[in-house]
Write a protein that holds these residues in place. Structure first.
Motif, PDB file in Angstrom:
ATOM      1  N   SER A 181       0.834  -1.208   0.000  1.00 47.96           N
ATOM      2  CA  SER A 181       0.000   0.000   0.000  1.00 47.96           C
ATOM      3  C   SER A 181       0.860   1.245   0.000  1.00 47.96           C
ATOM      4  CB  SER A 181      -0.918  -0.015   1.233  1.00 47.96           C
ATOM      5  OG  SER A 181      -1.430   1.279   1.433  1.00 47.96           O
ATOM      6  N   PRO A 182       0.999   1.882  -1.127  1.00 49.89           N
ATOM      7  CA  PRO A 182       1.819   3.093  -1.196  1.00 49.89           C
ATOM      8  C   PRO A 182       1.321   4.161  -0.240  1.00 49.89           C
ATOM      9  CG  PRO A 182       1.188   2.362  -3.394  1.00 49.89           C
ATOM     10  CD  PRO A 182       0.431   1.516  -2.432  1.00 49.89           C
ATOM     11  N   LYS A 183       0.009   4.243  -0.039  1.00 49.48           N
ATOM     12  CA  LYS A 183      -0.516   5.312   0.810  1.00 49.48           C
ATOM     13  C   LYS A 183      -0.102   5.132   2.251  1.00 49.48           C
ATOM     14  CE  LYS A 183      -4.639   6.719  -1.645  1.00 49.48           C
ATOM     15  NZ  LYS A 183      -6.099   6.470  -1.711  1.00 49.48           N
ATOM     16  N   LEU A 184      -0.346   3.884   2.758  1.00 46.74           N
ATOM     17  CA  LEU A 184       0.030   3.607   4.147  1.00 46.74           C
ATOM     18  C   LEU A 184       1.533   3.775   4.337  1.00 46.74           C
ATOM     19  CD1 LEU A 184      -1.758   0.489   5.652  1.00 46.74           C
ATOM     20  CD2 LEU A 184      -1.795   2.853   6.433  1.00 46.74           C
ATOM     21  N   THR A 185       2.298   3.357   3.307  1.00 47.18           N
ATOM     22  CA  THR A 185       3.751   3.465   3.410  1.00 47.18           C
ATOM     23  C   THR A 185       4.171   4.922   3.533  1.00 47.18           C
ATOM     24  OG1 THR A 185       3.861   1.550   1.977  1.00 47.18           O
ATOM     25  CG2 THR A 185       5.910   2.718   2.371  1.00 47.18           C
ATOM     26  N   THR A 188       3.838   5.930   6.947  1.00 46.74           N
ATOM     27  CA  THR A 188       4.893   5.345   7.779  1.00 46.74           C
ATOM     28  C   THR A 188       6.212   6.089   7.592  1.00 46.74           C
ATOM     29  OG1 THR A 188       3.837   3.295   7.161  1.00 46.74           O
ATOM     30  CG2 THR A 188       5.848   3.133   8.452  1.00 46.74           C
ATOM     31  N   VAL A 189       6.510   6.415   6.321  1.00 48.18           N
ATOM     32  CA  VAL A 189       7.784   7.066   6.025  1.00 48.18           C
ATOM     33  C   VAL A 189       7.902   8.387   6.776  1.00 48.18           C
ATOM     34  CG1 VAL A 189       9.066   8.234   4.188  1.00 48.18           C
ATOM     35  CG2 VAL A 189       8.159   5.958   3.823  1.00 48.18           C
ATOM     36  N   VAL A 190       6.777   9.029   6.984  1.00 48.52           N
ATOM     37  CA  VAL A 190       6.829  10.295   7.723  1.00 48.52           C
ATOM     38  C   VAL A 190       7.025  10.050   9.216  1.00 48.52           C
ATOM     39  CG1 VAL A 190       5.571  12.398   8.307  1.00 48.52           C
ATOM     40  CG2 VAL A 190       5.368  11.410   6.014  1.00 48.52           C
ATOM     41  N   LEU A 195      10.227   8.734  14.996  1.00 49.46           N
ATOM     42  CA  LEU A 195      10.192   7.959  16.236  1.00 49.46           C
ATOM     43  C   LEU A 195      11.509   7.239  16.478  1.00 49.46           C
ATOM     44  CD1 LEU A 195       6.571   6.570  16.114  1.00 49.46           C
ATOM     45  CD2 LEU A 195       7.509   8.403  17.538  1.00 49.46           C
ATOM     46  N   VAL A 196      12.031   6.613  15.419  1.00 44.38           N
ATOM     47  CA  VAL A 196      13.284   5.882  15.588  1.00 44.38           C
ATOM     48  C   VAL A 196      14.401   6.845  15.969  1.00 44.38           C
ATOM     49  CG1 VAL A 196      15.038   4.532  14.409  1.00 44.38           C
ATOM     50  CG2 VAL A 196      12.647   3.978  14.094  1.00 44.38           C
TER      51      VAL A 196
END
Ligand code: ADP
Length: 635
Positions: A181-185, A188-190, A195-196
């Motif tokens: 899912s490009p959208k969910l990714t 996540t990328v943001v 967080l890490v």
């Protein structure tokens, strides 16, 4: 003597813990022999990582099957599930196999590299000059063999296994995330890197806390170590309470630091649990809305969740690994530092004089010398001395006289507290032992030469001079933790048992050795039988005599003994001296009256020389020393 150097040399030269360079070339030399296993480890670890990327996708497929079954109920559940489940099982199995495989390969590489490093480092340490050991503390050197190699090994293994896996997994899982899912990714990328990153920041703060806490623990241990190691001095000054206080202060500090570290870890763990769970919730929330608009299947959501967890874990471990890598590299640099170091005095190489033509004449000619750790203090200045073959020459100096106002425990204690206090020591150590050290070639003179049978000892083979020409007996004989037999044989490894016994007999040691229940097999040293000073000394004499040395150097060999053992030891020494060139470095003047020549060392050179009676009648420094020692003896 030993006490002249106590605690002072190292106080003046601090080895800087400067930036050491890590040499990849040296590392490569260690890795080369293990290349096959290393490549194996890399390939297997990579395979395991690739499988780890596949597994979330297959989990998703499985979930899709389950979901479809729920919705449509098409026939047999078992039949539907069998294929994807078996496939997943096979992947699990293969993944486990690859994991075991790479760990086996990697631990083999790590252990062998570490063993090679230890052996090479030990060898290069042993090769170094005595001056090197003056400038470096033994504890630190031993640490390089143990802790630093260990640290390097674990970092090396960790960086290769985890690093490879984490990077592959991060990249691979990101690709699968995008495919699912490009959208969910995008979302996540943001969120994820922020967080890490925050996690890594807090993590590094915690690691700094932990390092400080560890240092504090080491500091406390140092206090205990010093007190226990010098327990006699502590007791002699009734300092138990003060040592206890000092230790308690350090321990309390480390306790407090570790407590705050614990709280820090606790908060970090709690926070990260909340955050991680929120991410799962957020993904399900966002994914759910995508599912509603039919953009995502339940299986995809499952795959996405697992894959994004993998990414998270991998990124976190990369940030930890980075710190580990830095630590590993600096540990490696410490190990490598001494590998490259060439001693200025080689162990071997140079000429030898055939045994039958060696006459054992020694000449010191205009020798000037200062210890490398203390270049400003000239111990010998234009020092000249001839040791005629077969004769006994004694060197005496101030330290035997009554000038020593302060006893040893106090000087050593003061030396510890105030390094400049060593100045007081200087007055009493005119450099007698230094003469012996130069003859052994523990150091080379700054100017001037030392000749053996007319040949500069710099051109001769040091291992031959030390191993076969000079027998060296010092004040505090060191015995190793093995049998008496082996301790004596240390002087000549190829000696037969009967040679050992002959040497022991010559050294007045045979009788007491055979009186032990296990005779020559009695184990001595720290783990064995405790010997008296006189017994140790006689074993040391046997060890020196077994070489049948042409030159015998006695560095205050009897000064630590009581009168009775002194007599037996002296007896042995007198016997050993016959037919050899002997240099006695004398502490007690009584033992050297029969020497062929007595030299008084003062101001770095010989100021008086003659027989006992010559010097007495001359009424110079020697006569003065004798008078003072007698006066002391009468008190
Ligand atoms: P002696 O045997 O006459 O008592 P030494 O030869 O042991 O004297 O010492 C002479 C001087 O050299 C002393 O000032 C001592 O502190 C210094 N010295 C001895 N050994 C070392 C060493 N390994 N490193 C630096 N200085 C040393």
């Amino acid at each position: 003597p030993a006490y002249c150097q106590d605690g002072t040399a190292e106080a003046e030269v601090q080895t800087p813990e400067a930036e050491l360079e890590f040499s990849w070339a040296i590392l490569w030399e260690f890795i080369k022999p293990q290349l096959l296993a290393l490549l194996g480890a890399i390939v297997l670890a990579f395979g395991a990582a690739v499988l780890n990327i596949q597994i979330p996708l297959m989990l998703g497929d499985l979930v899709n099957v389950v979901a479809r079954y729920m919705r449509e109920n098409p026939g047999n559940y078992l039949r539907e599930m069998r294929e994807p489940a078996l496939k997943l099982l096979a992947y699990y199995g293969l993944q486990g196999l690859l994991t075991s495989g790479y760990i086996i390969c990697l631990s083999r590489v790590g252990e062998r590299v570490a063993a090679d490093m230890r052996k090479q480092l030990f060898l290069s340490l042993l090769r170094q000059d005595v001056a090197f050991f003056d400038a470096n503390k033994t504890g630190q050197l031993v640490n390089r063999l143990t802790a630093d190699v260990q640290e390097f090994k674990s970092s090396f293994k960790l960086v290769i296994s985890q690093g490879l896996r984490s990077i592959t997994q991060t990249v691979g899982c990101f690709v699968s995330l995008y495919l699912i899912s490009p959208k969910l990714t995008g979302l996540t990328v943001v969120v994820m890197p922020c967080l890490v990153g925050a996690g890594a920041l807090i993590g590094s703060f915690l690691r700094r806390l932990s390092r400080n806490a560890q240092e504090q623990v080491a500091k406390a241990t140092g206090v205990a170590d010093e007190a226990i190691g010098n327990v006699r001095t502590v007791k002699a000054f009734a300092m138990e309470d003060r040592e206890m206080q000092m230790y308690a202060v350090e321990v309390d500090k480390s306790c407090a630091m570790n407590e705050s570290l614990g709280s820090g870890i606790a908060v970090f763990q709690g926070l990260s649990n909340i955050v991680l769970n929120c991410i799962v919730l957020g993904t399900i929330f966002a994914g759910g809305s995508l599912m509603a608009s039919e953009e995502l299947s339940p299986g995809d959501l499952m795959s996405f969740l697992v894959a994004s967890q993998t990414v998270q874990r991998s990124m976190a471990s990369i940030s930890i690994l980075f710190g580990q890598m830095v630590r590993g590299i600096s540990a490696g640099a410490r190990v490598f530092e001494y590998l490259k170091l060439e001693p200025t005095i080689p162990l071997k190489g140079g000429g030898r004089i055939p045994y039958h033509s060696l006459i054992g004449r020694v000449d010191f000619m205009n020798v000037t010398f200062s210890y490398p750790t203390r270049p400003k203090q000239q111990v010998l200045r234009n020092f000249s001395l001839a040791l005629p073959p077969g004769k006994t020459v004694a060197i005496v100096g101030e330290s035997g006289g009554g000038k020593r106002l302060i006893s040893y425990p106090i000087t050593s204690l003061l030396g510890h507290l105030y390094p400049s206090y060593s100045l007081i020591n200087l007055l009493h150590c005119p450099g007698k032992s230094t003469v012996a050290a130069l003859l052994e070639r523990f150091y080379d003179p700054n100017t001037g030469v030392i000749l053996l049978d007319g040949q500069n000892i710099r051109t001769l083979d040091p291992s031959w001079i030390r191993g076969a020409v000079i027998g060296f007996i010092n004040q505090e004989p060191v015995l190793f933790g093995t049998s008496v037999m082996e301790n004596i044989r240390f002087g000549k490894p190829e000696a037969t048992d009967s040679e050992v016994i002959a040497a022991a007999t010559l050294a007045n040691a045979h009788a007491f050795i055979t009186a032990f229940p296990e005779g020559y097999n009695t184990v001595v040293g720290e783990r064995g039988v405790t010997l008296s000073g006189g017994q140790k000394q006689r074993i040391a004499i046997a060890r020196a005599l077994i070489k049948n040395p042409s030159i015998l150097v006695l560095d205050e060999a009897t000064s630590a003994l009581d009168a009775e053992s002194e007599r037996v030891v002296q007896d042995a020494l007198d016997r050993a001296a016959s037919g050899r060139t002997v240099l006695i470095i004398a502490h007690r003047l009584s033992t050297i009256q029969r020497a062929d020549l007595i030299c008084v060392l003062s101001d770095g050179r010989i100021t008086e020389a003659g027989t006992h009676f010559d010097l007495l009648s001359r009424g110079g420094l020697y006569a003065d020393l004798i008078r003072r020692q007698r006066a002391q003896g009468q008190k």
